[in-house]
Motif scaffolding. Structure first.
Motif, mmCIF file in Angstrom:
data_model
loop_
_atom_site.group_PDB
_atom_site.id
_atom_site.type_symbol
_atom_site.label_atom_id
_atom_site.label_comp_id
_atom_site.label_asym_id
_atom_site.label_seq_id
_atom_site.Cartn_x
_atom_site.Cartn_y
_atom_site.Cartn_z
ATOM 1 N N SER A 55 -22.278 -7.612 -48.879
ATOM 2 C CA SER A 55 -21.940 -8.933 -49.411
ATOM 3 C C SER A 55 -23.190 -9.778 -49.594
ATOM 4 O O SER A 55 -23.338 -10.486 -50.604
ATOM 5 C CB SER A 55 -20.959 -9.639 -48.467
ATOM 6 O OG SER A 55 -20.417 -10.790 -49.071
ATOM 7 N N ASN A 72 -16.233 -7.763 -49.965
ATOM 8 C CA ASN A 72 -16.903 -7.257 -48.764
ATOM 9 C C ASN A 72 -16.728 -8.206 -47.583
ATOM 10 O O ASN A 72 -16.582 -7.772 -46.437
ATOM 11 C CB ASN A 72 -18.388 -7.056 -49.038
ATOM 12 C CG ASN A 72 -18.635 -6.166 -50.236
ATOM 13 O OD1 ASN A 72 -18.824 -6.664 -51.341
ATOM 14 N ND2 ASN A 72 -18.622 -4.859 -50.043
ATOM 15 N N ALA A 73 -16.754 -9.515 -47.871
ATOM 16 C CA ALA A 73 -16.583 -10.489 -46.800
ATOM 17 C C ALA A 73 -15.213 -10.349 -46.144
ATOM 18 O O ALA A 73 -15.074 -10.448 -44.922
ATOM 19 C CB ALA A 73 -16.771 -11.906 -47.347
ATOM 20 N N ALA A 98 -18.715 -10.567 -54.099
ATOM 21 C CA ALA A 98 -19.076 -10.403 -52.691
ATOM 22 C C ALA A 98 -17.951 -10.804 -51.750
ATOM 23 O O ALA A 98 -17.978 -10.451 -50.559
ATOM 24 C CB ALA A 98 -20.327 -11.234 -52.387
ATOM 25 N N ARG A 99 -16.955 -11.525 -52.263
ATOM 26 C CA ARG A 99 -15.809 -11.899 -51.425
ATOM 27 C C ARG A 99 -15.043 -10.666 -50.917
ATOM 28 O O ARG A 99 -14.466 -10.702 -49.833
ATOM 29 C CB ARG A 99 -14.839 -12.779 -52.214
ATOM 30 C CG ARG A 99 -15.217 -14.244 -52.254
ATOM 31 C CD ARG A 99 -14.147 -15.090 -52.902
ATOM 32 N NE ARG A 99 -14.248 -16.461 -52.428
ATOM 33 C CZ ARG A 99 -13.213 -17.202 -52.058
ATOM 34 N NH1 ARG A 99 -11.994 -16.694 -52.112
ATOM 35 N NH2 ARG A 99 -13.385 -18.438 -51.638
ATOM 36 N N GLN A 118 -20.446 -4.078 -44.455
ATOM 37 C CA GLN A 118 -19.844 -4.965 -45.448
ATOM 38 C C GLN A 118 -20.577 -6.302 -45.517
ATOM 39 O O GLN A 118 -20.726 -6.890 -46.602
ATOM 40 C CB GLN A 118 -18.370 -5.187 -45.121
ATOM 41 C CG GLN A 118 -17.511 -3.941 -45.190
ATOM 42 C CD GLN A 118 -17.503 -3.310 -46.566
ATOM 43 O OE1 GLN A 118 -17.405 -4.012 -47.574
ATOM 44 N NE2 GLN A 118 -17.620 -2.001 -46.620
ATOM 45 N N GLN A 143 -16.319 -17.868 -48.126
ATOM 46 C CA GLN A 143 -17.068 -16.617 -48.031
ATOM 47 C C GLN A 143 -18.248 -16.743 -47.069
ATOM 48 O O GLN A 143 -18.505 -15.851 -46.264
ATOM 49 C CB GLN A 143 -17.577 -16.179 -49.400
ATOM 50 C CG GLN A 143 -18.336 -14.856 -49.335
ATOM 51 C CD GLN A 143 -19.053 -14.497 -50.613
ATOM 52 O OE1 GLN A 143 -19.977 -13.715 -50.592
ATOM 53 N NE2 GLN A 143 -18.642 -15.069 -51.736
ATOM 54 N N HIS A 189 -24.576 -11.342 -53.002
ATOM 55 C CA HIS A 189 -24.862 -12.770 -53.015
ATOM 56 C C HIS A 189 -26.270 -13.031 -53.550
ATOM 57 O O HIS A 189 -26.484 -13.943 -54.359
ATOM 58 C CB HIS A 189 -24.716 -13.337 -51.603
ATOM 59 C CG HIS A 189 -24.864 -14.813 -51.501
ATOM 60 N ND1 HIS A 189 -26.071 -15.444 -51.382
ATOM 61 C CD2 HIS A 189 -23.934 -15.802 -51.514
ATOM 62 C CE1 HIS A 189 -25.899 -16.749 -51.309
ATOM 63 N NE2 HIS A 189 -24.611 -16.995 -51.383
#
Length: 248
Positions: free
Chosen positions: A61, A76-77, A73-74, A57, A200, A65
């Motif tokens: 992300s 996955n973060a 991407a948040r 992840q 993030q 990014h």
């Protein structure tokens, strides 16, 4: 009110935390095979897949990014952080692996039950998956967060802050649309809102470090733990969690 100094500090931390994610990911991709003491094998078995998923992840992300899909991407973060926290829980609590395994069983059981409700014929060898063992422990991220930070909300607050990108939310609406009132046409933002995303960036760097310190703590002899601590120190991150009342 924001000041120029605040902006410079956010930029500095963003670079540090993204760099930590990349450095830790590079270590993960060049790791040796694992050797684990027999007494830690059950903890390792419960931790390993969580760490693999957390690092995957982080990689996803970072890729988003790099393509300027920062808000997307948040998602996955947040997943990376949740799995890294669960890995830390297994390593630092007495029976954390039982709760994690119990939660895995529950998710699997619910999936099988939903398939049965939808008309799928469940084969005999999976019938036992439908039964819930009484008192089976479950992992609970808010409780884990409280255990580590003493109930301050610092850890779970970060986890929750990233949740707007996961669920249907006002955060998503305002990222892609600028509301101008009932009588005005909104401005559309197909590329989302640009700019900084300190939560993030912190989650990415911290998730990578927490996941790696958890799994490296289980490796026989812990030959790489000092390296992960060095990456963490160089990038101003906490490398390992402890129960709140035992923390220095």
């Amino acid at each position: 009110m924001a000041f120029a100094g605040d902006d410079l500090e956010l930029d500095r931390l963003a670079r540090l935390h993204l760099s930590a994610a990349r450095a830790t990911l590079e270590h993960w991709r060049t790791r040796d095979a694992f050797e684990v003491e027999r007494g830690l094998l059950r903890k390792f078995n419960a931790t390993y897949s969580l760490v693999v998923h957390s690092m995957a992840q982080v990689a996803a992300s970072l890729a988003l990014h790099d393509h300027h899909l920062t808000y997307a991407a948040r998602v996955n973060a947040r997943v990376a952080l949740e799995h890294a926290l669960a890995a830390q829980w297994i390593v630092h609590s007495n029976d954390g692996e039982d709760e994690v395994i119990g939660s895995m069983n529950r998710i699997h059981r619910n999936m099988v039950r939903d398939l049965q409700k939808g008309g799928t014929v469940i084969p005999p060898q999976m019938q036992s998956d439908l039964h819930h063992p009484p008192g089976e422990p479950q992992v609970h991220i808010p409780a884990i967060s409280d255990w580590f930070d003493g109930g301050t909300g610092a850890i779970y607050g970060l986890h929750r802050q990233l949740g707007g990108a996961v669920h249907v939310s006002l955060a998503t609406l305002t990222t892609y649309l600028e509301w101008r009132g009932e009588r005005e046409t909104p401005a559309l933002r197909p590329d989302g809102v640009g700019g900084r995303d300190p939560e993030q960036n912190l989650a990415l760097g911290w998730s990578a470090v927490l996941a790696m310190s958890a799994i490296e703590r289980l490796r026989s002899g812990q030959p790489y733990l000092a390296k992960i601590y060095k990456i963490s120190d160089d990038h101003e991150l906490v490398p390992d969690l402890r129960r709140a009342e035992s923390a220095p």
